[in-house]
Design a protein around this motif. Structure first.
Motif, PDB file in Angstrom:
ATOM      1  N   GLU A 175       0.583  -1.088  -0.012  1.00 54.69           N
ATOM      2  CA  GLU A 175      -0.081   0.054  -0.036  1.00 54.69           C
ATOM      3  C   GLU A 175       0.976   1.203   0.215  1.00 54.69           C
ATOM      4  O   GLU A 175       0.526   2.261  -0.574  1.00 54.69           O
ATOM      5  N   GLU A 176       2.125   1.103   0.683  1.00 57.96           N
ATOM      6  CA  GLU A 176       2.849   2.281   0.632  1.00 57.96           C
ATOM      7  C   GLU A 176       3.686   2.646  -0.505  1.00 57.96           C
ATOM      8  O   GLU A 176       4.109   3.557  -1.091  1.00 57.96           O
ATOM      9  N   VAL A 177       3.915   1.523  -1.224  1.00 58.21           N
ATOM     10  CA  VAL A 177       4.571   1.623  -2.684  1.00 58.21           C
ATOM     11  C   VAL A 177       3.681   1.979  -3.806  1.00 58.21           C
ATOM     12  O   VAL A 177       4.021   2.526  -4.785  1.00 58.21           O
ATOM     13  N   GLY A 178       2.383   1.360  -3.535  1.00 62.32           N
ATOM     14  CA  GLY A 178       1.562   1.676  -4.621  1.00 62.32           C
ATOM     15  C   GLY A 178       1.210   0.635  -5.658  1.00 62.32           C
ATOM     16  O   GLY A 178       0.447   0.805  -6.681  1.00 62.32           O
ATOM     17  N   CYS A 179       1.655  -0.759  -5.055  1.00 59.92           N
ATOM     18  CA  CYS A 179       1.452  -1.741  -6.177  1.00 59.92           C
ATOM     19  C   CYS A 179       1.580  -2.859  -5.224  1.00 59.92           C
ATOM     20  O   CYS A 179       2.178  -2.933  -4.190  1.00 59.92           O
ATOM     21  N   GLN A 180       1.110  -4.147  -5.710  1.00 61.61           N
ATOM     22  CA  GLN A 180       1.129  -5.350  -5.055  1.00 61.61           C
ATOM     23  C   GLN A 180       2.089  -6.253  -5.556  1.00 61.61           C
ATOM     24  O   GLN A 180       2.081  -6.353  -6.960  1.00 61.61           O
ATOM     25  N   LYS A 181       2.633  -7.083  -4.936  1.00 59.31           N
ATOM     26  CA  LYS A 181       3.310  -8.607  -5.321  1.00 59.31           C
ATOM     27  C   LYS A 181       2.162  -9.160  -6.426  1.00 59.31           C
ATOM     28  O   LYS A 181       0.891  -9.285  -5.646  1.00 59.31           O
ATOM     29  N   PRO A 182       2.117  -9.822  -7.410  1.00 59.77           N
ATOM     30  CA  PRO A 182       3.861 -10.051  -7.962  1.00 59.77           C
ATOM     31  C   PRO A 182       4.456  -8.685  -8.840  1.00 59.77           C
ATOM     32  O   PRO A 182       5.024  -9.196  -9.340  1.00 59.77           O
ATOM     33  N   ASN A 183       3.601  -7.604  -8.807  1.00 60.03           N
ATOM     34  CA  ASN A 183       4.359  -6.607  -9.693  1.00 60.03           C
ATOM     35  C   ASN A 183       5.876  -6.429  -9.127  1.00 60.03           C
ATOM     36  O   ASN A 183       5.844  -6.173  -8.077  1.00 60.03           O
ATOM     37  N   PRO A 184       6.749  -6.214 -10.174  1.00 59.70           N
ATOM     38  CA  PRO A 184       8.062  -6.388  -9.824  1.00 59.70           C
ATOM     39  C   PRO A 184       8.543  -4.986  -9.122  1.00 59.70           C
ATOM     40  O   PRO A 184       9.371  -5.110  -8.509  1.00 59.70           O
ATOM     41  N   ILE A 186       7.316  -3.511  -6.651  1.00 55.86           N
ATOM     42  CA  ILE A 186       7.573  -3.773  -5.049  1.00 55.86           C
ATOM     43  C   ILE A 186       9.077  -4.340  -4.920  1.00 55.86           C
ATOM     44  O   ILE A 186       9.674  -3.946  -3.565  1.00 55.86           O
ATOM     45  N   PHE A 187       9.368  -5.291  -5.405  1.00 54.77           N
ATOM     46  CA  PHE A 187      10.719  -5.996  -5.204  1.00 54.77           C
ATOM     47  C   PHE A 187      11.804  -4.829  -5.724  1.00 54.77           C
ATOM     48  O   PHE A 187      12.971  -4.923  -4.853  1.00 54.77           O
ATOM     49  N   GLN A 197      21.425  -5.402  -6.082  1.00 53.29           N
ATOM     50  CA  GLN A 197      20.972  -5.744  -7.371  1.00 53.29           C
ATOM     51  C   GLN A 197      20.056  -6.983  -7.158  1.00 53.29           C
ATOM     52  O   GLN A 197      20.349  -7.788  -6.051  1.00 53.29           O
ATOM     53  N   ALA A 198      19.372  -7.453  -8.365  1.00 49.89           N
ATOM     54  CA  ALA A 198      18.498  -8.737  -7.969  1.00 49.89           C
ATOM     55  C   ALA A 198      19.239  -9.909  -7.858  1.00 49.89           C
ATOM     56  O   ALA A 198      18.962 -10.905  -6.915  1.00 49.89           O
ATOM     57  N   GLU A 199      20.386  -9.897  -8.447  1.00 52.58           N
ATOM     58  CA  GLU A 199      21.186 -11.216  -8.133  1.00 52.58           C
ATOM     59  C   GLU A 199      21.908 -11.283  -6.834  1.00 52.58           C
ATOM     60  O   GLU A 199      22.310 -12.492  -6.083  1.00 52.58           O
ATOM     61  N   ASP A 200      21.654 -10.539  -6.047  1.00 53.69           N
ATOM     62  CA  ASP A 200      22.400 -10.339  -4.421  1.00 53.69           C
ATOM     63  C   ASP A 200      21.436 -10.820  -3.479  1.00 53.69           C
ATOM     64  O   ASP A 200      21.727 -11.008  -2.470  1.00 53.69           O
ATOM     65  N   ILE A 216      10.374 -13.874  -9.402  1.00 49.52           N
ATOM     66  CA  ILE A 216      10.793 -14.057 -10.781  1.00 49.52           C
ATOM     67  C   ILE A 216      10.788 -12.940 -11.760  1.00 49.52           C
ATOM     68  O   ILE A 216      11.764 -12.717 -12.520  1.00 49.52           O
ATOM     69  N   ASN A 217       9.666 -12.235 -11.762  1.00 45.42           N
ATOM     70  CA  ASN A 217       9.449 -11.056 -12.364  1.00 45.42           C
ATOM     71  C   ASN A 217      10.488  -9.931 -12.357  1.00 45.42           C
ATOM     72  O   ASN A 217      10.836  -9.379 -13.147  1.00 45.42           O
ATOM     73  N   ALA A 218      10.998 -10.229 -11.008  1.00 42.91           N
ATOM     74  CA  ALA A 218      12.156  -9.065 -10.796  1.00 42.91           C
ATOM     75  C   ALA A 218      13.464  -9.622 -10.810  1.00 42.91           C
ATOM     76  O   ALA A 218      14.364  -8.927 -10.455  1.00 42.91           O
ATOM     77  N   GLY A 219      13.754 -10.787 -11.462  1.00 45.03           N
ATOM     78  CA  GLY A 219      14.834 -11.560 -11.552  1.00 45.03           C
ATOM     79  C   GLY A 219      15.671 -12.013 -10.185  1.00 45.03           C
ATOM     80  O   GLY A 219      16.837 -12.118 -10.226  1.00 45.03           O
TER      81      GLY A 219
END
Length: 249
Positions: A175-184, A186-187, A197-200, A216-219
């Motif tokens: 709610e604070e970010v303005g989107c929900q998982k699985p939307n990348p 938020i990640f 970075q995503a790989e970390d 997965i959507n966010a790598g």
């Protein structure tokens, strides 16, 4: 690839992301207790043949509304009330209810149920078995970030009630970010907060759609806490319990 057995050469991560409801906190259990309490308090037997009928109407509609909410098709205010109004309107005993011909009364009842549900799920909040031990174990080794969907007014109360809030370097709430998982996005916000970075990082969660597909959507690598024998999706790692997460991290 699903990895059921892990070697000592596994990837080393710099931070861990973790879901909250039904990964750390027992939301399913709290919701069931809340719904039963509300059913009794408001005499919902006037609308439904049984508690089971009430839940069978509420649960799929609530899931549908959350999906629409995540896609910005309905508002938070609509979701909160309609998830109770719709079951009331479709209960098998509605026609014999004294309020059957009073839409306004049904709407008022739905609003009361909505308010009680948020309060009661917080009141009935408890940690899942092994959750506190895992969180403290991870927090001693990694910067730990909660990445969760949910409403601000109840999630922070549950964080505080858990006694674990000091274990988290960051809390990223949909709610604070303005989107929900699985939307990348938020990640990506969680990555930005950690300066990584995503790989970390790796994401731990119970929901394949929200947590695993979202990561997965966010790598981002994933640890899916589920019944490995019945898992109907793929993840970097699949474990049967929170205890098994320690074998990876």
């Amino acid at each position: 690839m699903v990895k059921s057995h892990w070697s000592s050469n596994m990837k080393q991560y710099k931070a861990v992301f973790i879901d909250w409801d039904d990964t750390i906190g027992d939301f399913i259990g709290a919701a069931k207790l809340a719904l039963q309490e509300m059913y009794d308090k408001y005499h919902l037997c006037d609308y439904f043949a049984s508690f089971e009928e009430f839940v069978s109407l509420y649960k799929p509609h609530n899931i549908e509304l959350w999906d629409k909410y995540g896609k910005d098709l309905v508002t938070k205010a609509f979701l909160r009330v309609d998830r109770f109004l719709w079951p009331l309107l479709h209960g098998s005993k509605l026609t014999s209810s004294p309020f059957a011909s009073s839409p306004h009364r049904l709407s008022q009842l739905a609003e009361q149920l909505s308010e009680d549900f948020l309060n009661l799920t917080t009141a009935h909040f408890s940690l899942l078995e092994g959750a506190e031990e895992l969180v403290r174990y991870l927090a001693a080794k990694y910067p730990l970030t909660v990445v969760t969907n949910g409403f601000v007014e109840v999630q922070y109360e549950k964080f505080d009630k858990s006694g674990l809030r000091d274990c988290f370097a960051h809390i990223v709430l949909s709610e604070e970010v303005g989107c929900q998982k699985p939307n990348p996005r938020i990640f990506e916000e969680a990555l930005r907060m950690n300066g990584l970075q995503a790989e970390d990082v790796v994401m731990i969660g119970d929901s394949w759609n929200s947590d695993i597909q979202g990561a997965i959507n966010a790598g981002i690598d994933q640890i899916w806490v589920t019944n490995a024998d019945k898992a109907n999706g793929d993840a970097t790692y699949i474990v049967n319990s929170l205890e098994e997460v320690k074998d990876i991290l």
